[in-house]
Design a protein around this motif. Structure first.
Motif, PDB file in Angstrom:
ATOM      1  N   ASP A  31       0.830  -1.210   0.000  1.00 26.32           N
ATOM      2  CA  ASP A  31       0.000   0.000   0.000  1.00 26.32           C
ATOM      3  C   ASP A  31       0.862   1.257   0.000  1.00 26.32           C
ATOM      4  O   ASP A  31       0.407   2.316  -0.434  1.00 26.32           O
ATOM      5  CB  ASP A  31      -0.936   0.011   1.212  1.00 26.32           C
ATOM      6  CG  ASP A  31      -2.056  -1.011   1.082  1.00 26.32           C
ATOM      7  OD1 ASP A  31      -2.293  -1.490  -0.050  1.00 26.32           O
ATOM      8  OD2 ASP A  31      -2.676  -1.341   2.111  1.00 26.32           O
ATOM      9  N   GLU A  32       2.083   1.161   0.489  1.00 20.96           N
ATOM     10  CA  GLU A  32       2.994   2.311   0.537  1.00 20.96           C
ATOM     11  C   GLU A  32       3.493   2.711  -0.859  1.00 20.96           C
ATOM     12  O   GLU A  32       3.991   3.806  -1.036  1.00 20.96           O
ATOM     13  CB  GLU A  32       4.194   2.006   1.440  1.00 20.96           C
ATOM     14  CG  GLU A  32       3.836   1.836   2.890  1.00 20.96           C
ATOM     15  CD  GLU A  32       3.351   3.123   3.537  1.00 20.96           C
ATOM     16  OE1 GLU A  32       3.798   4.208   3.137  1.00 20.96           O
ATOM     17  OE2 GLU A  32       2.511   3.031   4.457  1.00 20.96           O
ATOM     18  N   PHE A  33       3.381   1.796  -1.825  1.00 21.34           N
ATOM     19  CA  PHE A  33       3.845   2.058  -3.182  1.00 21.34           C
ATOM     20  C   PHE A  33       2.624   2.244  -4.074  1.00 21.34           C
ATOM     21  O   PHE A  33       1.818   1.324  -4.244  1.00 21.34           O
ATOM     22  CB  PHE A  33       4.712   0.897  -3.690  1.00 21.34           C
ATOM     23  CG  PHE A  33       5.938   0.679  -2.859  1.00 21.34           C
ATOM     24  CD1 PHE A  33       7.086   1.404  -3.106  1.00 21.34           C
ATOM     25  CD2 PHE A  33       5.945  -0.259  -1.830  1.00 21.34           C
ATOM     26  CE1 PHE A  33       8.224   1.210  -2.342  1.00 21.34           C
ATOM     27  CE2 PHE A  33       7.077  -0.463  -1.065  1.00 21.34           C
ATOM     28  CZ  PHE A  33       8.217   0.276  -1.322  1.00 21.34           C
ATOM     29  N   GLU A  34       2.505   3.419  -4.673  1.00 24.32           N
ATOM     30  CA  GLU A  34       1.290   3.812  -5.383  1.00 24.32           C
ATOM     31  C   GLU A  34       0.992   2.944  -6.605  1.00 24.32           C
ATOM     32  O   GLU A  34      -0.139   2.557  -6.834  1.00 24.32           O
ATOM     33  CB  GLU A  34       1.411   5.277  -5.812  1.00 24.32           C
ATOM     34  CG  GLU A  34       0.134   5.847  -6.337  1.00 24.32           C
ATOM     35  CD  GLU A  34       0.249   7.338  -6.596  1.00 24.32           C
ATOM     36  OE1 GLU A  34      -0.654   7.868  -7.264  1.00 24.32           O
ATOM     37  OE2 GLU A  34       1.215   7.961  -6.156  1.00 24.32           O
ATOM     38  N   TYR A  35       1.988   2.638  -7.417  1.00 22.76           N
ATOM     39  CA  TYR A  35       1.746   1.940  -8.677  1.00 22.76           C
ATOM     40  C   TYR A  35       2.221   0.490  -8.642  1.00 22.76           C
ATOM     41  O   TYR A  35       2.687  -0.038  -9.643  1.00 22.76           O
ATOM     42  CB  TYR A  35       2.429   2.686  -9.828  1.00 22.76           C
ATOM     43  CG  TYR A  35       1.904   4.086  -9.996  1.00 22.76           C
ATOM     44  CD1 TYR A  35       0.614   4.302 -10.479  1.00 22.76           C
ATOM     45  CD2 TYR A  35       2.665   5.192  -9.647  1.00 22.76           C
ATOM     46  CE1 TYR A  35       0.107   5.580 -10.618  1.00 22.76           C
ATOM     47  CE2 TYR A  35       2.172   6.471  -9.790  1.00 22.76           C
ATOM     48  CZ  TYR A  35       0.886   6.658 -10.283  1.00 22.76           C
ATOM     49  OH  TYR A  35       0.391   7.923 -10.419  1.00 22.76           O
ATOM     50  N   SER A  36       2.087  -0.169  -7.533  1.00 25.77           N
ATOM     51  CA  SER A  36       2.562  -1.532  -7.388  1.00 25.77           C
ATOM     52  C   SER A  36       1.681  -2.516  -8.163  1.00 25.77           C
ATOM     53  O   SER A  36       0.455  -2.397  -8.175  1.00 25.77           O
ATOM     54  CB  SER A  36       2.569  -1.928  -5.911  1.00 25.77           C
ATOM     55  OG  SER A  36       2.959  -3.263  -5.766  1.00 25.77           O
ATOM     56  N   LEU A  37       2.315  -3.479  -8.813  1.00 28.23           N
ATOM     57  CA  LEU A  37       1.584  -4.560  -9.486  1.00 28.23           C
ATOM     58  C   LEU A  37       0.933  -5.478  -8.460  1.00 28.23           C
ATOM     59  O   LEU A  37      -0.092  -6.087  -8.722  1.00 28.23           O
ATOM     60  CB  LEU A  37       2.530  -5.376 -10.362  1.00 28.23           C
ATOM     61  CG  LEU A  37       3.138  -4.677 -11.569  1.00 28.23           C
ATOM     62  CD1 LEU A  37       4.172  -5.584 -12.231  1.00 28.23           C
ATOM     63  CD2 LEU A  37       2.075  -4.283 -12.553  1.00 28.23           C
ATOM     64  N   VAL A  38       1.538  -5.580  -7.303  1.00 31.02           N
ATOM     65  CA  VAL A  38       1.056  -6.450  -6.239  1.00 31.02           C
ATOM     66  C   VAL A  38       0.301  -5.600  -5.226  1.00 31.02           C
ATOM     67  O   VAL A  38       0.791  -4.569  -4.779  1.00 31.02           O
ATOM     68  CB  VAL A  38       2.231  -7.168  -5.548  1.00 31.02           C
ATOM     69  CG1 VAL A  38       1.749  -8.025  -4.405  1.00 31.02           C
ATOM     70  CG2 VAL A  38       3.019  -7.992  -6.556  1.00 31.02           C
ATOM     71  N   LYS A  39      -0.899  -6.024  -4.900  1.00 29.81           N
ATOM     72  CA  LYS A  39      -1.701  -5.310  -3.903  1.00 29.81           C
ATOM     73  C   LYS A  39      -1.870  -6.143  -2.631  1.00 29.81           C
ATOM     74  O   LYS A  39      -1.928  -5.606  -1.541  1.00 29.81           O
ATOM     75  CB  LYS A  39      -3.093  -4.961  -4.461  1.00 29.81           C
ATOM     76  CG  LYS A  39      -3.045  -4.050  -5.669  1.00 29.81           C
ATOM     77  CD  LYS A  39      -2.499  -2.698  -5.330  1.00 29.81           C
ATOM     78  CE  LYS A  39      -2.479  -1.809  -6.555  1.00 29.81           C
ATOM     79  NZ  LYS A  39      -1.621  -0.665  -6.400  1.00 29.81           N
ATOM     80  N   LYS A  40      -1.981  -7.460  -2.786  1.00 29.33           N
ATOM     81  CA  LYS A  40      -2.163  -8.349  -1.643  1.00 29.33           C
ATOM     82  C   LYS A  40      -1.041  -9.369  -1.633  1.00 29.33           C
ATOM     83  O   LYS A  40      -0.720  -9.953  -2.668  1.00 29.33           O
ATOM     84  CB  LYS A  40      -3.514  -9.059  -1.720  1.00 29.33           C
ATOM     85  CG  LYS A  40      -4.689  -8.126  -1.619  1.00 29.33           C
ATOM     86  CD  LYS A  40      -5.984  -8.883  -1.657  1.00 29.33           C
ATOM     87  CE  LYS A  40      -7.143  -7.913  -1.546  1.00 29.33           C
ATOM     88  NZ  LYS A  40      -8.415  -8.608  -1.527  1.00 29.33           N
ATOM     89  N   ALA A  41      -0.481  -9.585  -0.442  1.00 30.92           N
ATOM     90  CA  ALA A  41       0.628 -10.527  -0.333  1.00 30.92           C
ATOM     91  C   ALA A  41       0.704 -11.099   1.076  1.00 30.92           C
ATOM     92  O   ALA A  41       0.267 -10.482   2.042  1.00 30.92           O
ATOM     93  CB  ALA A  41       1.939  -9.833  -0.680  1.00 30.92           C
ATOM     94  N   ASP A  42       1.258 -12.284   1.149  1.00 32.74           N
ATOM     95  CA  ASP A  42       1.581 -12.924   2.418  1.00 32.74           C
ATOM     96  C   ASP A  42       2.961 -13.548   2.227  1.00 32.74           C
ATOM     97  O   ASP A  42       3.078 -14.703   1.817  1.00 32.74           O
ATOM     98  CB  ASP A  42       0.530 -13.973   2.773  1.00 32.74           C
ATOM     99  CG  ASP A  42       0.800 -14.610   4.122  1.00 32.74           C
ATOM    100  OD1 ASP A  42       1.513 -14.001   4.945  1.00 32.74           O
ATOM    101  OD2 ASP A  42       0.308 -15.729   4.360  1.00 32.74           O
TER     102      ASP A  42
END
Length: 173
Positions: A31-42
């Protein structure tokens, strides 16, 4: 960006040798990176820092799952990630522009931020074309969407009505 402060490793107080740091990478990180390809991760990230007199060698081992959208059926599915990367940081008076793969640490630097490196490694690991592993047979795959695509692509209307101009162009061969 304040939450990314936990990914800064203060190396000035560390003795020479190997040191291990472990991080849990979750949705809040991306969430800290505006244009990230990844939104959800574990993900679990293990960083082994090898401090030497003239350089620091960082070995990253990132494992876990990231949530991606299938390009074919548009369903969310978990993509397994298992990465091993290495980064070298050298101590120098001036920045060295010759090699982009080496981080330069000046004498005033006291910590190294690994958040950007972790973000970059995970985003580069995202496949160019994302697809469910076994189309139609996994619990994540959207069978209704696949059936709709099959119905739309199976129509023979394009073959029945061809433009006569194409026939004239084929004769030119």
């Amino acid at each position: 960006m304040k939450s990314l402060r936990t990914y800064s490793i203060p190396f000035t107080g560390l003795k020479l040798g190997k040191h291990v740091f472990e991080y849990a990478i979750t949705d809040a990180f991306f969430d800290e990176f505006e244009y990230s390809l990844v939104k959800k991760a574990d993900l679990q990230c293990r960083v082994e820092l090898d401090k030497q007199e003239t350089m620091i060698i960082l070995d990253f081992h990132i494992t876990g799952t990231i949530s991606l959208t299938c390009d074919k059926c548009l369903a969310q599915y978990p993509q397994v990630v298992d990465l091993q990367e290495q980064q070298i940081a050298k101590f120098a008076e001036e920045e060295v522009d010759e090699d982009e793969e080496i981080i330069t640490l000046k004498k005033n630097d006291y910590e190294i931020d690994v958040a950007g490196l972790i973000y970059e490694y995970v985003n580069v690991a995202v496949p160019f074309i994302t697809r469910c592993s076994d189309e139609g047979n996994t619990p994540y795959c959207d069978k209704e969407m696949l059936d709709k695509l099959k119905d739309l692509s199976g129509s023979g209307e394009t073959n029945e009505q061809q433009d006569p101009r194409w026939d004239a162009l084929k004769k030119l061969k």
